[in-house]
Design a protein around this motif. Structure first.
Motif, PDB file in Angstrom:
ATOM      1  N   THR A 187      42.713  65.795  43.511  1.00 60.46           N
ATOM      2  CA  THR A 187      41.381  65.264  43.781  1.00 60.46           C
ATOM      3  C   THR A 187      40.308  66.346  43.844  1.00 60.46           C
ATOM      4  OG1 THR A 187      41.953  65.302  46.129  1.00 60.46           O
ATOM      5  CG2 THR A 187      42.200  63.212  44.980  1.00 60.46           C
ATOM      6  N   LEU A 188      40.631  67.509  44.423  1.00 56.61           N
ATOM      7  CA  LEU A 188      39.597  68.539  44.570  1.00 56.61           C
ATOM      8  C   LEU A 188      39.126  69.072  43.216  1.00 56.61           C
ATOM      9  CD1 LEU A 188      37.841  70.291  46.368  1.00 56.61           C
ATOM     10  CD2 LEU A 188      39.749  71.891  46.606  1.00 56.61           C
ATOM     11  N   PRO A 189      40.018  69.487  42.307  1.00 57.50           N
ATOM     12  CA  PRO A 189      39.517  69.938  40.997  1.00 57.50           C
ATOM     13  C   PRO A 189      38.703  68.866  40.270  1.00 57.50           C
ATOM     14  CG  PRO A 189      41.805  70.573  41.268  1.00 57.50           C
ATOM     15  CD  PRO A 189      41.478  69.650  42.409  1.00 57.50           C
ATOM     16  N   TRP A 190      39.141  67.604  40.403  1.00 56.94           N
ATOM     17  CA  TRP A 190      38.426  66.535  39.709  1.00 56.94           C
ATOM     18  C   TRP A 190      37.016  66.364  40.266  1.00 56.94           C
ATOM     19  CZ3 TRP A 190      38.237  64.263  35.350  1.00 56.94           C
ATOM     20  CH2 TRP A 190      37.576  63.027  35.193  1.00 56.94           C
ATOM     21  N   LEU A 191      36.875  66.400  41.575  1.00 54.42           N
ATOM     22  CA  LEU A 191      35.555  66.254  42.178  1.00 54.42           C
ATOM     23  C   LEU A 191      34.671  67.458  41.876  1.00 54.42           C
ATOM     24  CD1 LEU A 191      36.658  64.750  45.615  1.00 54.42           C
ATOM     25  CD2 LEU A 191      35.367  63.573  43.829  1.00 54.42           C
ATOM     26  N   VAL A 192      35.254  68.655  41.865  1.00 50.51           N
ATOM     27  CA  VAL A 192      34.476  69.845  41.514  1.00 50.51           C
ATOM     28  C   VAL A 192      34.015  69.762  40.063  1.00 50.51           C
ATOM     29  CG1 VAL A 192      34.576  72.349  41.225  1.00 50.51           C
ATOM     30  CG2 VAL A 192      35.592  71.299  43.247  1.00 50.51           C
ATOM     31  N   ARG A 201      36.957  74.698  33.644  1.00 49.35           N
ATOM     32  CA  ARG A 201      37.946  75.735  33.945  1.00 49.35           C
ATOM     33  C   ARG A 201      38.811  75.384  35.151  1.00 49.35           C
ATOM     34  NH1 ARG A 201      34.144  80.909  34.132  1.00 49.35           N
ATOM     35  NH2 ARG A 201      32.829  79.325  35.127  1.00 49.35           N
ATOM     36  N   ILE A 202      38.230  74.697  36.154  1.00 51.50           N
ATOM     37  CA  ILE A 202      39.026  74.379  37.340  1.00 51.50           C
ATOM     38  C   ILE A 202      40.113  73.364  37.002  1.00 51.50           C
ATOM     39  CG2 ILE A 202      37.587  72.486  38.236  1.00 51.50           C
ATOM     40  CD1 ILE A 202      38.047  73.885  41.057  1.00 51.50           C
TER      41      ILE A 202
END
Length: 362
Positions: free
Chosen positions: A312-317, A325-326
């Motif tokens: 979830t964190l990479p997707w939201l970023v 890149r994330i």
């Protein structure tokens, strides 16, 4: 054993992109000496402690060429199987200098300092007494308690009977500081504090005609800032200080709408990649896609949503910044995590794994 790896590049020009004229690295030529500083507490659940500064052991010229190194001992060289990676986000910095609003003399001879606000960070205290006096500083976030979660520091006065205690390696959390061991009441000007956090810049601001809304917005930002030391978000600054995965996705949109956090979350995702394959800091690295509930601290309890922040964190970023890149850097940690979940699924429902705190039935 305290272990350090360091590299200092010195340039004689003002061009930071030029090659180093002199490079100093940690090796067997370094020497060591016992420090005036000692860590207090266990640095574990409910006992994060603080620091003891013994001014009797100070070496005034320890960092100057005039220092006598005859009693210093050679450093021991270790070769642990650790992978070193660069710190790719902002360093910690002091923010918001805080001054006490009141000092109350207690019946037992101690003094209770009211800093006016709960904060997580460093203090500086000018202390006076007799040589050898030990002065303790107890931190509390609750007015009716002398100390919460064993957050405390101490100072032993040297020959002059005066010392300025400063945090160096640990931090305290709370609003009240009870000082024990003083022979006279301190002045308000003797105590100073700073909130310490990752030094990310602001990205936005908000103000409206409603004072309550302005106050809520200000307190939300203050809370986020006090929980973001070290390049990750902790659950609390006094009891656990763990980088829980649920805190990542629960707060990241609040964070990104208010601060420039691209490098902050890039760094935190590197922490998650580093801990994959381990359940906790007390257990062995078992490999595979399993994730602990916190990073870089790999401890604490939670459930599948905690480690699931790697999805979830990479997707939201990515959605916020549009930087692919994330996603690219963390594709494999996501894939391995999903494979692990698939291997613990029966008829489409996850099965419990680990101990009592490793799966909270959510």
């Amino acid at each position: 054993t305290p272990i350090v790896i360091a590299q200092a590049d010195i340039r004689y020009s003002n061009d930071p992109a030029s090659p180093a004229d002199l490079r100093i690295v940690t090796d067997g030529s370094w020497v060591t000496h016992p420090s005036p500083n000692k860590l207090l507490g266990k640095w574990g659940m409910g006992s994060m402690g603080g620091e003891l500064w013994d001014a009797r052991k100070e070496i005034p010229d320890w960092n100057l060429p005039s220092c006598d190194l005859s009693t210093w001992r050679p450093a021991t060289v270790y070769t642990p199987s650790l992978v070193l990676s660069a710190q790719n986000t902002y360093p910690n910095r002091k923010h918001d200098e805080i001054h006490p609003v009141a000092i109350e003399e207690c019946g037992d001879g101690s003094y209770r300092v009211d800093m006016g606000v709960n904060f997580a960070g460093w203090i500086e205290a000018d202390l006076r007494g007799e040589p050898g006096d030990r002065i303790d500083l107890l931190y509390s976030e609750r007015e009716y308690l002398e100390m919460t979660f064993r957050n405390y520091s101490a100072c032993i006065l040297g020959e002059s009977g005066r010392c300025t205690f400063r945090n160096r390696f640990n931090y305290g959390s709370g609003r009240w500081i009870t000082i024990k061991g003083l022979r006279e009441k301190p002045r308000l000007s003797d105590i100073r504090g700073w909130m310490v956090r990752t030094d990310y810049p602001d990205a936005a601001s908000f103000v409206c005609s409603d004072d309550l809304q302005n106050w809520i917005y200000d307190r939300v930002k203050w809370t986020f800032e006090n929980l973001s030391i070290g390049g990750y978000v902790v659950d609390c600054p006094q009891r656990e200080r763990l980088g829980y995965g649920d805190a990542a996705f629960l707060t990241c949109e609040t964070g990104m709408f208010n601060y420039a956090l691209g490098s902050f979350y890039t760094k935190w995702m590197q922490d998650w990649r580093d801990v994959q394959g381990r359940m906790s800091n007390m257990g062995p690295r078992i490999g595979g896609g399993i994730l602990p509930h916190t990073a870089p601290t790999y401890d604490g309890g939670g459930g599948p949503a905690w480690g699931g922040c790697v999805v979830t964190l990479p997707w939201l970023v990515y959605n916020h910044y549009g930087d692919r890149r994330i996603l690219e850097e963390n594709f494999m940690v996501i894939s391995r995590w999903l494979d692990f979940l698939d291997s613990h699924t029966k008829k489409g429902i996850l099965k419990r794994w680990g101990g009592d705190w490793d799966y909270l039935a959510d």
